[in-house]
Design a protein around this motif. Structure first.
Motif, short mmCIF file in Angstrom:
data_model
loop_
_atom_site.label_atom_id
_atom_site.label_comp_id
_atom_site.label_asym_id
_atom_site.label_seq_id
_atom_site.Cartn_x
_atom_site.Cartn_y
_atom_site.Cartn_z
N GLN A 31 0.71 -1.15 -0.04
CA GLN A 31 0.02 0.03 -0.06
C GLN A 31 0.78 1.18 -0.06
N GLU A 32 2.00 1.07 1.03
CA GLU A 32 2.74 2.39 0.84
C GLU A 32 3.36 2.51 -0.63
N LEU A 33 3.99 1.43 -1.13
CA LEU A 33 4.42 1.70 -2.54
C LEU A 33 3.63 2.18 -3.66
N GLU A 34 2.19 1.75 -3.68
CA GLU A 34 1.17 2.16 -4.24
C GLU A 34 0.98 3.95 -4.07
N MET A 35 0.87 3.93 -2.91
CA MET A 35 0.85 5.65 -2.78
C MET A 35 1.71 6.65 -3.26
N TYR A 36 2.97 6.02 -3.22
CA TYR A 36 4.21 6.87 -3.64
C TYR A 36 4.52 6.78 -5.19
N GLN A 37 4.32 5.40 -5.63
CA GLN A 37 4.66 4.99 -6.92
C GLN A 37 3.60 5.37 -8.05
N ASP A 38 2.18 5.14 -7.71
CA ASP A 38 1.20 5.62 -8.50
C ASP A 38 1.02 6.94 -8.79
N THR A 39 1.36 7.16 -10.24
CA THR A 39 0.96 8.75 -10.61
C THR A 39 -0.42 9.31 -10.37
N ALA A 40 -1.29 8.20 -10.23
CA ALA A 40 -2.69 8.92 -10.08
C ALA A 40 -2.89 9.46 -8.62
N PHE A 41 -1.97 9.17 -7.65
CA PHE A 41 -2.16 9.75 -6.37
C PHE A 41 -1.39 11.19 -6.48
N LYS A 42 -2.22 11.81 -5.62
CA LYS A 42 -1.63 13.35 -5.38
C LYS A 42 -1.02 13.42 -3.89
N VAL A 43 0.09 13.53 -3.76
CA VAL A 43 0.66 13.63 -2.36
C VAL A 43 0.97 14.99 -2.05
N LEU A 44 0.05 15.33 -0.90
CA LEU A 44 0.07 16.46 -0.30
C LEU A 44 0.74 16.54 0.94
N ARG A 45 1.66 17.43 1.53
CA ARG A 45 2.12 17.45 2.74
C ARG A 45 1.55 18.59 3.50
N LEU A 46 0.68 18.17 4.63
CA LEU A 46 0.14 19.06 5.53
C LEU A 46 1.30 19.67 6.41
N GLN A 47 1.35 21.24 6.73
CA GLN A 47 2.22 21.70 7.59
C GLN A 47 1.31 22.19 8.90
N GLY A 48 2.41 22.34 9.84
CA GLY A 48 1.74 22.79 11.25
C GLY A 48 1.16 24.21 11.22
N THR A 49 0.25 24.10 12.08
CA THR A 49 -0.37 25.59 12.26
C THR A 49 0.12 26.20 13.14
N ALA A 50 -0.18 27.75 13.64
CA ALA A 50 0.36 28.51 14.56
C ALA A 50 0.17 27.66 15.75
N LYS A 51 -0.83 26.80 16.15
CA LYS A 51 -0.85 26.06 17.34
C LYS A 51 0.06 25.03 17.56
N THR A 52 0.46 24.40 16.58
CA THR A 52 1.48 23.27 16.59
C THR A 52 2.46 23.41 15.33
N PRO A 53 3.10 24.63 15.19
CA PRO A 53 4.17 24.65 14.12
C PRO A 53 5.03 23.71 13.78
N GLN A 54 5.33 22.63 14.89
CA GLN A 54 6.35 21.89 14.44
C GLN A 54 5.58 20.30 13.86
N SER A 55 4.29 20.52 13.81
CA SER A 55 3.42 19.29 13.08
C SER A 55 3.52 19.16 11.76
N ALA A 56 3.38 17.93 11.33
CA ALA A 56 3.46 17.91 9.71
C ALA A 56 2.95 16.22 9.61
N MET A 57 2.43 16.22 8.54
CA MET A 57 2.10 14.72 7.95
C MET A 57 1.88 14.62 6.66
N ILE A 58 1.73 13.52 5.81
CA ILE A 58 1.55 13.45 4.38
C ILE A 58 0.44 12.63 4.21
#
Length: 282
Positions: free
Chosen positions: A164-191
């Motif tokens: 599933q992980e390989l499918e997520m990153y290798q399948d060009t049909a997937f749009k990968v978005l990196r979510l950044q932390g808000t002012a409340k939690t600036p160090q937070s991040a996820m994909i």
């Protein structure tokens, strides 16, 4: 049944459990039916039975001579011997003639049965000991087979997550978005990866960097659709020893952004905006 299905059935471990007698009535009937229909199943079943029989023979323990003597002595101790019995005395009024050719045969029949019974009992005790020893070894083998099945299932789950992980990153049909932390939690991040065609939404659990929370709360993923938040499901932070790689969320057909908020366990109907920890837009 297809060749692939037969191969998977042979590798499932059900035939080993059948030989050990650790299957339900339905599973037993299924094994016997398939063995009658497919020679390869019958052949594999015979091979397992031969392997277990060879294993039992190789590991059988012969009781020591000292143990056998103890069993025989304990069995014969109260049986007695005919030679210890005294001959019955004749009555004083009996007349004995020298010319009588009367032969008194020794009474040995009872002694024979006594020793035969003792020998059978000793053999029975030795057999019970051997059967108990074999049963213990079979139980150990059954435990090992169960552990192997659990390990195989765990490995299969890990492989599935990796796929599933390989499918997520290798399948060009997937749009990968990196979510950044808000002012409340600036160090937070996820994909987050989203496939508009299949509507799949996947969350990368390994790269997730979110603050820890108590047991009464969960993180909830939202999709912004035409300016309105849509619930895509809740999730917890992965444990340190967790094998989770990715997590599939609720499908979504369209989205302009994704965000995560901290909500009471089970999720909320509407997001708590002051508890937003990450946000990402396309």
């Amino acid at each position: 049944m297809k060749v692939e299905d037969i191969k998977a059935y042979l590798e499932s471990g059900i035939l080993e459990l059948y030989v050990l007698g650790d299957v339900s009535a339905e599973e037993k009937l299924q094994v016997e039916t398939l063995a009658a229909q497919y020679p390869v199943v019958r052949q594999e079943l015979d091979e397992i039975e031969r392997s277990l029989e060879q294993y039992a023979n190789q590991h059988a323990i012969t009781p020591s001579e000292n143990l056998q003597n103890k069993i025989l002595n304990s069995t014969l101790v109260n049986l007695g011997d005919d030679r210890s019995f005294t001959k019955p005395r004749k009555h004083s009024d009996e007349e004995i003639y020298e010319d009588d050719n009367i032969v008194n045969m020794p009474q040995r029949q009872n002694a024979f049965f006594k020793y035969a019974f003792a020998a059978c009992l000793a053999l029975l005790l030795v057999s019970v000991y051997a059967i108990y020893n074999l049963y213990s070894k079979l139980q150990d083998t059954n435990t090992q087979l169960t552990a192997m099945q659990l390990d195989r299932q765990r490995i299969a789950n890990q492989v599935n997550l990796r796929d599933q992980e390989l499918e997520m990153y290798q399948d060009t049909a997937f749009k990968v978005l990196r979510l950044q932390g808000t002012a409340k939690t600036p160090q937070s991040a996820m994909i987050v990866a989203w496939n508009p065609s299949s509507q799949k939404v996947m969350v990368d659990m390994r790269s997730m960097k979110l603050p820890t929370h108590d047991k009464e709360h969960q993180y909830q993923l939202w999709a912004l659709v035409d300016g309105k938040p849509v619930d895509i499901g809740v999730f917890d932070l992965p444990a340190n020893d967790s094998a989770a790689v990715v997590k599939e969320m609720k499908p979504i057909a369209a989205a302009q952004a994704f965000a995560v908020t901290l909500e009471p366990r089970g999720g909320s109907i509407n997001p708590t905006l002051d508890q937003m920890v990450v946000l990402g837009k396309f």
